[in-house]
Design an enzyme around this catalytic site. Structure first.
Site, PDB file in Angstrom:
ATOM      1  N   GLU A 108       0.872  -1.170   0.000  1.00  0.00           N
ATOM      2  CA  GLU A 108       0.000   0.000   0.000  1.00  0.00           C
ATOM      3  C   GLU A 108       0.907   1.218   0.000  1.00  0.00           C
ATOM      4  O   GLU A 108       1.504   1.565   1.025  1.00  0.00           O
ATOM      5  CB  GLU A 108      -0.919  -0.019   1.225  1.00  0.00           C
ATOM      6  CG  GLU A 108      -1.840  -1.230   1.294  1.00  0.00           C
ATOM      7  CD  GLU A 108      -2.769  -1.355   0.100  1.00  0.00           C
ATOM      8  OE1 GLU A 108      -2.974  -0.349  -0.611  1.00  0.00           O
ATOM      9  OE2 GLU A 108      -3.291  -2.451  -0.139  1.00  0.00           O
ATOM     10  N   CYS A 123      -1.850   9.490   2.841  1.00  0.00           N
ATOM     11  CA  CYS A 123      -1.493   8.916   1.546  1.00  0.00           C
ATOM     12  C   CYS A 123      -2.571   9.153   0.501  1.00  0.00           C
ATOM     13  O   CYS A 123      -2.295   9.152  -0.698  1.00  0.00           O
ATOM     14  CB  CYS A 123      -1.201   7.429   1.676  1.00  0.00           C
ATOM     15  SG  CYS A 123      -2.572   6.452   2.326  1.00  0.00           S
TER      16      CYS A 123
END
Length: 485
Positions: A212, A251
């Protein structure tokens, strides 16, 4: 250090052999233990975040970390028994009578490497998914948020035996040794550069990985959402909330904005004004999050300085003044900053903030001449973790969805697709590989074991050597040709 890691992994692998497929009841009990941990320690979680960041508003910690985890636990506990059920699949005519099905088996021991920006959410969300799948877990939290890492180790040790869930603390060297272990699956959340190293390390032991990562997540503003003052204010407020939440250290945060050229300046001004309304002051404001480190602050200041040297228009917060720079640095705070680019081509001049993920409260705004041009600009870059599209026109929404690529999408908003427990979360290409959350996370940490049981009589039981005329006739029929006389 390596010996301690190997010992912990050995304990968990032995536990996997003793109980390779935990039932639904122990999985739900493990999730219930996590739920009690979160509900009973909200104050301690917030104090740890404050120690690492200097400041983060308590509502932000609850909204971004505690509530999503509780939602994920409730979602998984209610469904895990159904997810575990064997799945019957059709059996081909040539294999009748027979039965075929898939059983969901835990992959075994899962390694999780979590980042500092949401130290509880991004540590415990994959733990929830792994426990729902019946796995054991070794967690390596980030050394850049030491207070949160210490608290995670303390609390998880109070709830779980180390053969079920263990926390490994240490620096970057320890993290590299952790990623070299022979896990049954490794999940890493962090930067693309480190993700490459993690994947290379895991490949030596053929350990499957979920990465990720991140990247430059764009926001495309279609004309109908910026053409009027009211629409522009509504759009700017939504974008500013998502961008400056946690001081941009997300993010999924919008990394840059693409706006119609005719409305570029007005959109940039609206974004700067929205930031000022959200955060009238920066110094000593309990609602504004500090940056994680001086090094991170220096990097962000360097991005803004590079833009200023290139002559780009910079819209600064009123608190961003020379006489306050020392105080801002002491509190590790960077005021919301909007940078206006005159043209898409300007990004080709190696402007630093358009070459790397910003990961802070700095927002570039760039002009486009058509939605097709905006989509082409996005597609010319590595696939982002998220994409945001603002338009009330359903046909325009569909066009953007069909002509761009990204890990996930929120329409007319930001970040919120990540908070839906029923949606998979993950990137594509440079923004990651694999997805988790909810059922996707259960599948990520499960092995779909294929099982076939033939009936007592089956065509393949007599189609064996020595092959005679009956075998040849049967094969001819199977191929769809008439038998030869």
């Amino acid at each position: 250090m390596t010996g301690h890691l190997q010992h912990s992994l050995l304990l968990q692998k032995r536990a996997v052999l003793r109980e390779p497929v935990p039932g639904a009841a122990p999985r739900r009990a493990a999730l219930a233990g996590l739920e009690r941990l979160l509900r009973g320690n909200a104050g301690r979680l917030q104090r740890a975040v404050m120690a690492d960041f200097g400041n983060r508003a308590h509502p932000e910690t609850v909204l971004a970390e505690i509530l999503p985890l509780l939602d994920a636990i409730v979602y998984a506990r209610a469904r895990v028994a159904g997810w575990m059920r064997p799945q019957r699949v059709p059996v081909g005519l040539r294999f009748q009578p027979g039965q075929a099905w898939v059983e969901m088996r835990p992959v075994g021991c899962v390694g999780i490497v979590s980042p500092w920006n949401y130290p509880f959410l991004l540590s415990l969300q994959p733990v929830i998914d792994a426990l729902a799948a019946g796995c054991r877990v070794m967690l390596k939290p980030s050394e850049l948020s030491p207070a949160c890492a210490d608290l995670l180790a303390t609390l998880l040790a109070e709830v779980f035996d180390p053969e079920d869930v263990a926390v490994m603390q240490g620096d970057a060297a320890m993290a590299r040794a952790f990623c070299a272990l022979e896990f049954d699956h490794l999940l890493f959340t962090g930067s693309t550069g480190v993700g490459r190293e993690v994947m290379q390390s895991a490949a030596r032991n053929l350990v499957p990985v979920t990465l990720e990562l991140g990247g430059k997540s764009p926001a495309i503003l279609c004309p109908d959402r910026v053409a009027t003052d009211a629409a522009r204010r509504r759009t700017a407020h939504s974008l500013a909330v998502g961008k400056f939440f946690n001081a941009g250290q997300t993010c999924l945060a919008p990394d840059y904005v693409l706006a119609p050229r005719a409305h570029l300046a007005a959109t940039a001004e609206a974004l700067a004004e929205a930031a000022r309304r959200l955060y009238p002051s920066i110094l000593d404001n309990p609602d504004y999050t500090g940056l994680i480190s001086n090094r991170h602050q220096d990097r962000l200041l360097g991005l803004v300085a590079d833009a200023a040297q290139r002559g780009l228009a910079i819209l600064r917060h009123p608190d961003d003044r020379a006489d306050r720079q020392g105080l801002l640095r002491a509190q590790r705070r960077l005021p919301p900053t909007v940078v206006m680019f005159p043209d898409l081509a300007a990004t080709a001049t190696e402007t630093a903030m358009m070459q790397e993920e910003i990961f802070g409260p700095v927002l570039p705004v760039l002009p486009y001449d058509s939605v097709e041009q905006a989509a082409a600009f996005v597609n010319a870059r590595p696939v982002p973790l998220a994409l945001y599209c603002y338009t009330d026109d359903r046909a325009q929404q569909r066009h953007v969805l069909d002509t761009t690529r990204s890990g996930g999408v929120t329409l007319n908003g930001t970040l919120l697709h990540c908070a839906q427990p029923g949606l998979p979360f993950g990137g594509l290409g440079h923004s990651g590989t694999g997805a988790y959350h909810g059922h996707a996370g259960f599948l990520r940490f499960s092995h779909r074991r294929a099982i076939y049981r033939p009936g007592r009589f089956s065509g393949f039981t007599w189609m064996t050597p020595p092959h005679g005329a009956m075998t040849r006739r049967a094969l001819t029929l199977m191929l769809g040709r008439k038998p030869q006389a």
